[in-house]
Design a protein around this motif. Sequence first.
Motif, PDB file in Angstrom:
ATOM      1  N   VAL A 169       0.961  -1.348   0.039  1.00  0.00           N
ATOM      2  CA  VAL A 169       0.013  -0.081  -0.012  1.00  0.00           C
ATOM      3  C   VAL A 169       1.089   1.342   0.108  1.00  0.00           C
ATOM      4  O   VAL A 169       1.595   1.742   1.040  1.00  0.00           O
ATOM      5  CB  VAL A 169      -1.006  -0.067   1.249  1.00  0.00           C
ATOM      6  CG1 VAL A 169      -1.806   1.134   1.134  1.00  0.00           C
ATOM      7  CG2 VAL A 169      -1.828  -1.182   1.202  1.00  0.00           C
ATOM      8  N   PRO A 170       1.034   1.891  -1.093  1.00  0.00           N
ATOM      9  CA  PRO A 170       1.876   3.015  -1.155  1.00  0.00           C
ATOM     10  C   PRO A 170       1.239   4.262  -0.249  1.00  0.00           C
ATOM     11  O   PRO A 170      -0.009   4.182  -0.209  1.00  0.00           O
ATOM     12  CB  PRO A 170       1.897   3.343  -2.730  1.00  0.00           C
ATOM     13  CG  PRO A 170       0.707   2.616  -3.360  1.00  0.00           C
ATOM     14  CD  PRO A 170       0.096   1.795  -2.394  1.00  0.00           C
ATOM     15  N   TRP A 172       0.271   7.245  -1.490  1.00  0.00           N
ATOM     16  CA  TRP A 172      -1.036   8.029  -2.028  1.00  0.00           C
ATOM     17  C   TRP A 172      -2.066   7.290  -1.852  1.00  0.00           C
ATOM     18  O   TRP A 172      -2.997   7.821  -1.735  1.00  0.00           O
ATOM     19  CB  TRP A 172      -0.563   8.154  -3.692  1.00  0.00           C
ATOM     20  CG  TRP A 172      -0.472   7.016  -4.465  1.00  0.00           C
ATOM     21  CD1 TRP A 172       0.880   6.246  -4.974  1.00  0.00           C
ATOM     22  CD2 TRP A 172      -1.453   5.946  -4.958  1.00  0.00           C
ATOM     23  NE1 TRP A 172       0.605   5.195  -5.611  1.00  0.00           N
ATOM     24  CE2 TRP A 172      -1.034   5.017  -5.692  1.00  0.00           C
ATOM     25  CE3 TRP A 172      -2.944   6.126  -4.782  1.00  0.00           C
ATOM     26  CZ2 TRP A 172      -1.528   3.888  -6.440  1.00  0.00           C
ATOM     27  CZ3 TRP A 172      -3.508   5.031  -5.455  1.00  0.00           C
ATOM     28  CH2 TRP A 172      -2.972   4.156  -6.127  1.00  0.00           C
ATOM     29  N   ALA A 173      -2.093   5.965  -1.692  1.00  0.00           N
ATOM     30  CA  ALA A 173      -3.196   5.090  -1.548  1.00  0.00           C
ATOM     31  C   ALA A 173      -3.710   5.445  -0.210  1.00  0.00           C
ATOM     32  O   ALA A 173      -4.857   5.648   0.217  1.00  0.00           O
ATOM     33  CB  ALA A 173      -2.955   3.754  -1.711  1.00  0.00           C
ATOM     34  N   GLN A 176      -5.522   8.684  -0.046  1.00  0.00           N
ATOM     35  CA  GLN A 176      -6.796   8.954  -0.458  1.00  0.00           C
ATOM     36  C   GLN A 176      -7.590   7.946   0.591  1.00  0.00           C
ATOM     37  O   GLN A 176      -8.861   8.669   0.561  1.00  0.00           O
ATOM     38  CB  GLN A 176      -6.773   7.808  -1.799  1.00  0.00           C
ATOM     39  CG  GLN A 176      -6.360   8.721  -3.182  1.00  0.00           C
ATOM     40  CD  GLN A 176      -6.476   8.163  -4.270  1.00  0.00           C
ATOM     41  OE1 GLN A 176      -7.166   6.898  -4.365  1.00  0.00           O
ATOM     42  NE2 GLN A 176      -5.773   8.283  -5.450  1.00  0.00           N
ATOM     43  N   PHE A 236      -4.195  -0.141   5.309  1.00  0.00           N
ATOM     44  CA  PHE A 236      -4.460   1.012   4.439  1.00  0.00           C
ATOM     45  C   PHE A 236      -4.476   2.331   5.183  1.00  0.00           C
ATOM     46  O   PHE A 236      -4.488   3.424   4.844  1.00  0.00           O
ATOM     47  CB  PHE A 236      -5.866   0.977   3.870  1.00  0.00           C
ATOM     48  CG  PHE A 236      -5.904   0.338   2.459  1.00  0.00           C
ATOM     49  CD1 PHE A 236      -5.447  -1.158   2.365  1.00  0.00           C
ATOM     50  CD2 PHE A 236      -6.281   1.046   1.246  1.00  0.00           C
ATOM     51  CE1 PHE A 236      -5.628  -1.794   1.227  1.00  0.00           C
ATOM     52  CE2 PHE A 236      -6.094   0.116   0.201  1.00  0.00           C
ATOM     53  CZ  PHE A 236      -5.829  -1.215  -0.005  1.00  0.00           C
TER      54      PHE A 236
END
Lengths: 279, 279
Positions: A169-170, A172-173, A176, A236
């Motif tokens: 999970v990078p 940017w994710a 978001q 996340f």
Amino acid sequence: MTVSDKTTSDIFRNAIEALKDPLPQRVWSVIVSLFGDIAQGERDQISGVALTEVGRLMGIRSEAIRVALHRLRKDGWIESLRDGRSSMHKLTAAGRRASINATPKIYAREPVTTPGWYVICTDRDLHGDTGKTLSNAGISLSRNSFLVAENKLPDTANMLVFRASPEHVPDWARSQICPDELQQAAVTLETSLQKASSYITAPPGFDALQTTALRTLIVHRWRRIALRIPDAPVCFFPKTWRGEACQQLSSGLLDQLPAPNLPDLETAASGYRHRDLSV
Amino acid sequence: MTVSDKTTSDIFRNAIEALKDPLPQRVWSVIVSLFGDIAQGERDQISGVALTEVGRLMGIRSEAIRVALHRLRKDGWIESLRDGRSSMHKLTAAGRRASINATPKIYAREPVTTPGWYVICTDRDLHGDTGKTLSNAGISLSRNSFLVAENKLPDTANMLVFRASPEHVPDWARSQICPDELQQAAVTLETSLQKASSYITAPPGFDALQTTALRTLIVHRWRRIALRIPDAPVCFFPKTWRGEACQQLSSGLLDQLPAPNLPDLETAASGYRHRDLSV
């Protein structure tokens, strides 16, 4: 006024001060939190007097309560009945449904852990409400692909379905899923709840109006974060995410402040009946 | 002409007839198939005479071979060297690379089975060639999400990665993966290959030019399907998909028609040298 009364009233004032939202409050939304918390039952109703008194304890003027009730009636959340010189207010059927739907997320004791996740892709041409249903059920990964928890799977007959486990999970994710603003709101709320917890230690001896005012502020502020937390695997969320801390602190405070019976609330309010009958 | 020669020539004519593409051929592409099949080595080269003769056996006029070689030179696939009164042609370095890259898919003996699949999502703003790289590596599920096989995973440092196993593949997804036109092409090719196989049974005794002509048609027609088969889990293909049947039939035929040595090809072609020196 006894010493104990003085102490109780100090504790109350400090706790209210700690829990007050630093941002402007939408009074109609506070009232929705109040009904959802102590008057979600089909026959539950609260008098205008009691609402006005609880509002006053939270620092909301009676005029603002009146305007908010008007709006809630217009929007189909609340229905009001004249009862002699006062009014009784209750959730409409639609209001109750919305309130019941939100309850699990607001009052969950543990972070929701979901054993299985699915990536679901719809045909490129999404028809009707499918896209909306899917992004409500989970996380939108693109215009036509979604991450959905096992227990939220819709009818997938016409969808491409993968059982999926997140491997990477990078950042940017994470941003978001959990925007900065939501993260910051959780940090701020944690501070408020910690402060309130430091005041409310031993059983505080609040009356039903005070208890309702405090519970409403706690539920209201936590609700505005809890309902925005997406259904997503734990990985996340950023490491600095304070959502779970807020959940534990608000559960702990609500345990210290058991929801009053509605008759007790009315009895407590009736002492103030002469002040304002017009709501 | 002996009886055996007569038989061989009949078999050859029937096999060529069976393998000829029902659709118009792009001659330059046929020549790429030919080089990829028998002259992929760094030092491999084929004379204009041999190319012309093989072309003639496939029903391609020498003028069309000349035009195609001109185009292949211009596009950097082929380089040509004068050798006395004839020319020698070979793949360029870029042409060899492209040919080598395509080889595994064209000559695979078994359907590719991949143990693991991944769903990969990129940030909404795809930069540079990332999207192209990913859709080449696997299947595009949306503008920014892709299904990629374990052994084709790119650098995923900045991507959202799920290990994914397909649970339900609807018809629209099968049609996207394997369009009608590709399915139909496989059905048509299977018929051609079956017919050719029914002629080429015992070792047929073809010369190097005949063998090259037949191999080129087989490789060329299969290549145009094989390279379009997406890297996808088996369950993504329709039940009526004949790709694997084509793969087995073309492998079987190529086994019956071992690739000739280039010197043998030139020797066979030299008998015809007087006919056309101008390619």
